[in-house]
Design a protein around this motif. Structure first.
Motif, PDB file in Angstrom:
ATOM      1  N   PRO A 270       0.843  -1.206   0.000  1.00  0.00           N
ATOM      2  CA  PRO A 270       0.000   0.000   0.000  1.00  0.00           C
ATOM      3  C   PRO A 270       0.878   1.256   0.000  1.00  0.00           C
ATOM      4  CG  PRO A 270       0.009  -1.037   2.159  1.00  0.00           C
ATOM      5  CD  PRO A 270       0.783  -1.937   1.254  1.00  0.00           C
ATOM      6  N   LYS A 271       0.599   2.128  -0.936  1.00  0.00           N
ATOM      7  CA  LYS A 271       1.421   3.326  -1.048  1.00  0.00           C
ATOM      8  C   LYS A 271       0.803   4.437  -0.212  1.00  0.00           C
ATOM      9  CE  LYS A 271       2.308   5.187  -5.040  1.00  0.00           C
ATOM     10  NZ  LYS A 271       2.653   5.485  -6.428  1.00  0.00           N
ATOM     11  N   PRO A 272       1.610   5.169   0.580  1.00  0.00           N
ATOM     12  CA  PRO A 272       1.034   6.308   1.315  1.00  0.00           C
ATOM     13  C   PRO A 272       0.743   7.452   0.355  1.00  0.00           C
ATOM     14  CG  PRO A 272       3.387   6.175   1.660  1.00  0.00           C
ATOM     15  CD  PRO A 272       3.022   4.978   0.873  1.00  0.00           C
ATOM     16  N   LEU A 273      -0.188   8.295   0.739  1.00  0.00           N
ATOM     17  CA  LEU A 273      -0.561   9.410  -0.126  1.00  0.00           C
ATOM     18  C   LEU A 273       0.568  10.425  -0.185  1.00  0.00           C
ATOM     19  CD1 LEU A 273      -4.162   9.891   1.177  1.00  0.00           C
ATOM     20  CD2 LEU A 273      -3.515   9.030  -1.056  1.00  0.00           C
ATOM     21  N   PRO A 274       0.699  11.119  -1.309  1.00  0.00           N
ATOM     22  CA  PRO A 274       1.729  12.160  -1.368  1.00  0.00           C
ATOM     23  C   PRO A 274       1.301  13.377  -0.555  1.00  0.00           C
ATOM     24  CG  PRO A 274       0.450  12.155  -3.366  1.00  0.00           C
ATOM     25  CD  PRO A 274      -0.035  10.995  -2.555  1.00  0.00           C
ATOM     26  N   VAL A 275       2.269  14.201  -0.217  1.00  0.00           N
ATOM     27  CA  VAL A 275       1.963  15.404   0.562  1.00  0.00           C
ATOM     28  C   VAL A 275       1.112  16.336  -0.299  1.00  0.00           C
ATOM     29  CG1 VAL A 275       2.977  17.359   1.764  1.00  0.00           C
ATOM     30  CG2 VAL A 275       4.166  15.165   1.698  1.00  0.00           C
ATOM     31  N   PRO A 276       0.027  16.879   0.247  1.00  0.00           N
ATOM     32  CA  PRO A 276      -0.812  17.747  -0.579  1.00  0.00           C
ATOM     33  C   PRO A 276      -0.052  19.016  -0.955  1.00  0.00           C
ATOM     34  CG  PRO A 276      -1.893  17.223   1.479  1.00  0.00           C
ATOM     35  CD  PRO A 276      -0.533  16.642   1.548  1.00  0.00           C
ATOM     36  N   ASP A 277      -0.291  19.516  -2.119  1.00  0.00           N
ATOM     37  CA  ASP A 277       0.311  20.757  -2.604  1.00  0.00           C
ATOM     38  C   ASP A 277       1.825  20.699  -2.690  1.00  0.00           C
ATOM     39  OD1 ASP A 277      -2.047  22.972  -0.945  1.00  0.00           O
ATOM     40  OD2 ASP A 277      -2.108  21.879  -2.852  1.00  0.00           O
TER      41      ASP A 277
ATOM     42  N   GLU B 173      -1.121   4.804   7.942  1.00  0.00           N
ATOM     43  CA  GLU B 173      -0.104   4.529   6.933  1.00  0.00           C
ATOM     44  C   GLU B 173      -0.242   5.447   5.730  1.00  0.00           C
ATOM     45  OE1 GLU B 173       2.770   2.582   8.130  1.00  0.00           O
ATOM     46  OE2 GLU B 173       2.594   2.524   5.956  1.00  0.00           O
ATOM     47  N   LYS B 174      -1.461   5.701   5.363  1.00  0.00           N
ATOM     48  CA  LYS B 174      -1.677   6.440   4.118  1.00  0.00           C
ATOM     49  C   LYS B 174      -1.288   7.906   4.244  1.00  0.00           C
ATOM     50  CE  LYS B 174      -4.403   4.933   0.883  1.00  0.00           C
ATOM     51  NZ  LYS B 174      -5.572   4.842   0.015  1.00  0.00           N
TER      52      LYS B 174
ATOM     53  N   LYS C 211       0.891   9.146   6.313  1.00  0.00           N
ATOM     54  CA  LYS C 211       2.107   9.333   7.117  1.00  0.00           C
ATOM     55  C   LYS C 211       3.056  10.347   6.522  1.00  0.00           C
ATOM     56  CE  LYS C 211       4.869   5.772   5.069  1.00  0.00           C
ATOM     57  NZ  LYS C 211       5.586   4.553   5.233  1.00  0.00           N
ATOM     58  N   ASN C 212       2.885  10.725   5.272  1.00  0.00           N
ATOM     59  CA  ASN C 212       3.793  11.708   4.705  1.00  0.00           C
ATOM     60  C   ASN C 212       3.499  13.112   5.182  1.00  0.00           C
ATOM     61  OD1 ASN C 212       5.382  10.006   3.228  1.00  0.00           O
ATOM     62  ND2 ASN C 212       4.011  10.027   1.465  1.00  0.00           N
ATOM     63  N   PHE C 213       2.272  13.371   5.659  1.00  0.00           N
ATOM     64  CA  PHE C 213       1.979  14.732   6.085  1.00  0.00           C
ATOM     65  C   PHE C 213       1.292  14.806   7.433  1.00  0.00           C
ATOM     66  CE2 PHE C 213      -2.402  14.312   4.689  1.00  0.00           C
ATOM     67  CZ  PHE C 213      -2.304  13.439   3.626  1.00  0.00           C
TER      68      PHE C 213
ATOM     69  N   GLU D 181      -6.354  16.295   4.987  1.00  0.00           N
ATOM     70  CA  GLU D 181      -5.701  16.991   3.891  1.00  0.00           C
ATOM     71  C   GLU D 181      -6.078  18.478   3.876  1.00  0.00           C
ATOM     72  OE1 GLU D 181      -5.481  16.432  -0.818  1.00  0.00           O
ATOM     73  OE2 GLU D 181      -5.846  14.582   0.297  1.00  0.00           O
TER      74      GLU D 181
ATOM     75  N   TYR E 193      -4.268  20.260   6.566  1.00  0.00           N
ATOM     76  CA  TYR E 193      -2.856  20.443   6.224  1.00  0.00           C
ATOM     77  C   TYR E 193      -2.683  21.594   5.260  1.00  0.00           C
ATOM     78  CZ  TYR E 193       1.797  19.397   4.492  1.00  0.00           C
ATOM     79  OH  TYR E 193       3.119  19.484   4.134  1.00  0.00           O
ATOM     80  N   ARG E 194      -3.551  21.634   4.250  1.00  0.00           N
ATOM     81  CA  ARG E 194      -3.417  22.690   3.237  1.00  0.00           C
ATOM     82  C   ARG E 194      -3.604  24.065   3.865  1.00  0.00           C
ATOM     83  NH1 ARG E 194      -6.055  19.614  -1.144  1.00  0.00           N
ATOM     84  NH2 ARG E 194      -4.303  19.104  -2.507  1.00  0.00           N
TER      85      ARG E 194
ATOM     86  N   ARG F 284      -0.784  25.069   6.253  1.00  0.00           N
ATOM     87  CA  ARG F 284       0.462  25.454   5.599  1.00  0.00           C
ATOM     88  C   ARG F 284       0.380  26.886   5.101  1.00  0.00           C
ATOM     89  NH1 ARG F 284       4.419  22.325   2.188  1.00  0.00           N
ATOM     90  NH2 ARG F 284       2.953  22.843   0.572  1.00  0.00           N
TER      91      ARG F 284
END
Lengths: 485, 104
Positions: A342-349, B12-13, B15-17, B79, B82-83, B86
């Motif tokens: 499962p791929k994590p979502l990319p950072v928005p913007d 998990e999904k 986790k990047n932000f 999301e 976060y937007r 920021r």
């Protein structure tokens, strides 16, 4: 005149004499031609030859006898290995092998010729057999077995042909248009069959010999495909250098059999593969990967043959590495695909939007661009209150529209591109169309010259039908004539 | 429990932000009065030590104090927060309106 008549008569006499002479000459010529044709191995057009020997000369030729003798001797002797140091071309055995290759090709051609001979003779008896049994040797065996028999239930074809074909042959024989052959013709046919079978056994011997020497001749090739298949490939190609010169796609098809349909469907027919099918590597691959494996084998075998033809690697190491490669590749194909993570979502913007440019985008943006009117309405003059739609500061403000000093004499909306397209579409419609008139069309046009002008719908239709005007660039022209086919 | 499951599957999904912390308010009592934590589950958003408010339509912009069922909804809210955060916005508007949440 008398002399003229006489001369004519004399001419006639001469002619008749000449005719007789010419006829005789022609007969001689024909006889010579026939002999020549019979003597020519490759020519199969005349059907009148009676003598097998005049067609098939190989078995009597000295070359054939010599080589067969040598082959038998060599087979009895067994292989001798002590020729590492010698240059390949000087070795008499190598020469023999080269001869064998040529001979096997010749034998094959010979078999084809004999097959044609048998077929032509046997056509009187059983014409359909040649389209049912393609392989020349099988054909010869079947002909020998059937002989002059009219009833095929008395003939046992078990072991000669696959059972499906036997069935088809029996059925066809019961309805055949053939008649029994005369005794001498039958005898000749059976002789030809015998000869074909003898040639076949000779070819097998030659192949056996070549196969036993294969490890010495072409070590790399035999490592990959096995010595039997290597011998067959070399035999069919006509030598190691001939095999090396072939592209790999041809090597793949060497020895591929023609499909006998006999009414069976081609839906399950396999892909085309020749002697490569008999190699061990091919047999051990799962059926799903077989076509890929065949292509891989053919290409690596061709590489090995090329190495061997130049004696680049007499010990066969290149062959071993190629074989390893083949094994590794086939194993890799059989690996299951990697498990999905499962791929994590990319950072928005984080990724900036890909903005496109170009003429198309500009044109598209023009349709929604701010018009001059709107620009003026958005601005205001300093110190001058603007007019508004409801008056007194209520409603929409008009800004600089309509005010003195705005710098523009006349502000037009400017026809937007959208409106232009729509206008064009409506122009195309006939004003006189029965009942389906669009509400936006107007038959009146205001022209500077004549004032109000009424358009004539007939003229419009006439324009298209006249055919003198080109309809390619006409704004309103569509098809001028549509024919029902 | 439901909210916990949603949070666990989403962790998990995003986790990047976003990072998700679960705090037991019966054990860590220090913030209960500050943030008025007394519901069974409460979700609050912080960005660089600043509390971000979300306009969910419920009247309480500070937190989500019910259990969200849909994972994708929750991801959307995260999301959006976060937007907005920021861009230095203190209040963001949630993509979905939850004022009718109590009407079944």
């Amino acid at each position: 005149m008398a002399t003229l008549a006489d001369s004519f008569l004399a001419d006639l006499d001469e002619l008749s004499d000449n005719e007789a002479d010419v006829l005789e000459e022609e007969n001689n010529d024909v006889a010579n031609m026939e002999e020549d044709i019979d003597g020519d191995l490759a020519d199969i057009e005349t059907l009148n030859y009676d003598d097998l020997d005049s067609v098939s000369k190989l078995q009597k030729s000295q070359r054939y006898i010599d080589i067969m003798q040598k082959v038998e001797d060599a087979l009895e002797k067994g292989s001798h290995i002590s020729n590492q140091g010698m240059v390949l071309e000087d070795d008499p055995e190598y020469q023999l092998i080269v001869d064998c290759n040529g001979l096997s090709v010749d034998i094959e051609n010979e078999i084809v010729i004999i097959h044609n001979f048998i077929r032509d003779k046997y056509r009187l008896k059983f014409p359909e057999l040649e389209s049912l049994v393609h392989h020349p040797i099988d054909y010869a065996r079947v002909v020998k077995k059937i002989g002059n028999e009219m009833d095929l239930t008395l003939v046992d074809l078990e072991g000669l042909l696959p059972s499906a074909i036997i069935m088809v042959v029996s059925v066809t024989a019961s309805t055949t248009s053939g008649k029994p052959l005369p005794e001498d013709v039958l005898q000749k046919t059976v002789d030809a069959c015998d000869r074909a079978l003898a040639l076949d056994t000779a070819k097998k011997k030659v192949l056996e010999f070549v196969e036993s020497r294969m490890g010495y001749i072409a070590p790399n090739l035999s490592t990959i495909v096995g010595s039997a298949v290597a011998a067959k490939l070399m035999g069919t190609a006509g030598g190691l250098s001939a095999l090396a010169k072939m592209p790999a796609c041809n090597v793949q098809l060497l020895g591929a059999k023609k499909k006998t349909l006999a009414g069976f469907s081609t839906a399950t027919s396999q892909f085309r593969v020749g002697y490569i099918e008999q190699t061990e590597i091919f047999q051990t691959t799962p059926p799903a990967l077989r076509s890929r494996a065949c292509r891989l084998l053919a290409s690596k075998a061709t590489l090995a043959a090329r190495i061997d033809s130049t004696r680049g690697d007499p010990l066969g190491n290149a062959g071993k590495t190629l074989k390893e490669e083949i094994h590794k590749k086939i194993e890799k194909w059989q690996e299951p695909p990697p498990a999905k993570q499962p791929k994590p979502l990319p950072v928005p913007d984080s990724e900036p939007k890909k903005k496109r440019g170009g003429r198309r985008l500009r044109k598209m943006k023009e349709r929604y661009a701010i018009t001059d009117m709107r620009k003026l309405a958005n601005r205001m003059q300093f110190g001058v209150p603007e007019e508004s739609s409801l008056g007194d500061g209520l409603g929409e403000g008009y800004g600089m529209l309509g005010q003195a000093g705005s710098g523009k004499l006349r502000v037009s909306i400017g026809q937007s591109k959208l409106a232009a397209k729509v206008a064009k579409k409506f122009k195309e419609k006939n004003y006189g169309s029965s009942g389906a008139t669009s509400g936006l069309t107007s038959s009146l046009a205001f022209t500077p010259v004549q004032g109000i002008e009424l358009t004539n719908p007939q003229a419009h239709a006439h324009q298209l039908g006249s055919g003198t005007q080109s309809t390619y660039f006409s704004e309103t022209g569509t098809f001028s004539k549509i024919k029902r086919t | 429990m439901q909210m916990d499951e949603v949070l666990a599957s989403v962790a998990e999904k995003v986790k990047n932000f976003a990072v998700i912390y679960v705090v037991d308010i019966t054990e860590v009592l220090d913030f209960n009065t500050m943030y008025e934590l007394y519901d069974p589950s409460t979700v609050m958003f912080f960005f660089r030590n600043k509390h971000i408010m979300i306009d969910l339509g419920t009247g309480n912009n500070n937190k989500i104090n019910w259990a969200l069922k849909d994972k994708q909804e929750f991801i959307d809210i995260v999301e959006t927060v976060y937007r907005g955060a920021r861009k230095d916005r203190g209040l963001v508007i949630a993509p979905k309106d939850y004022s009718t949440k109590y009407r079944y």
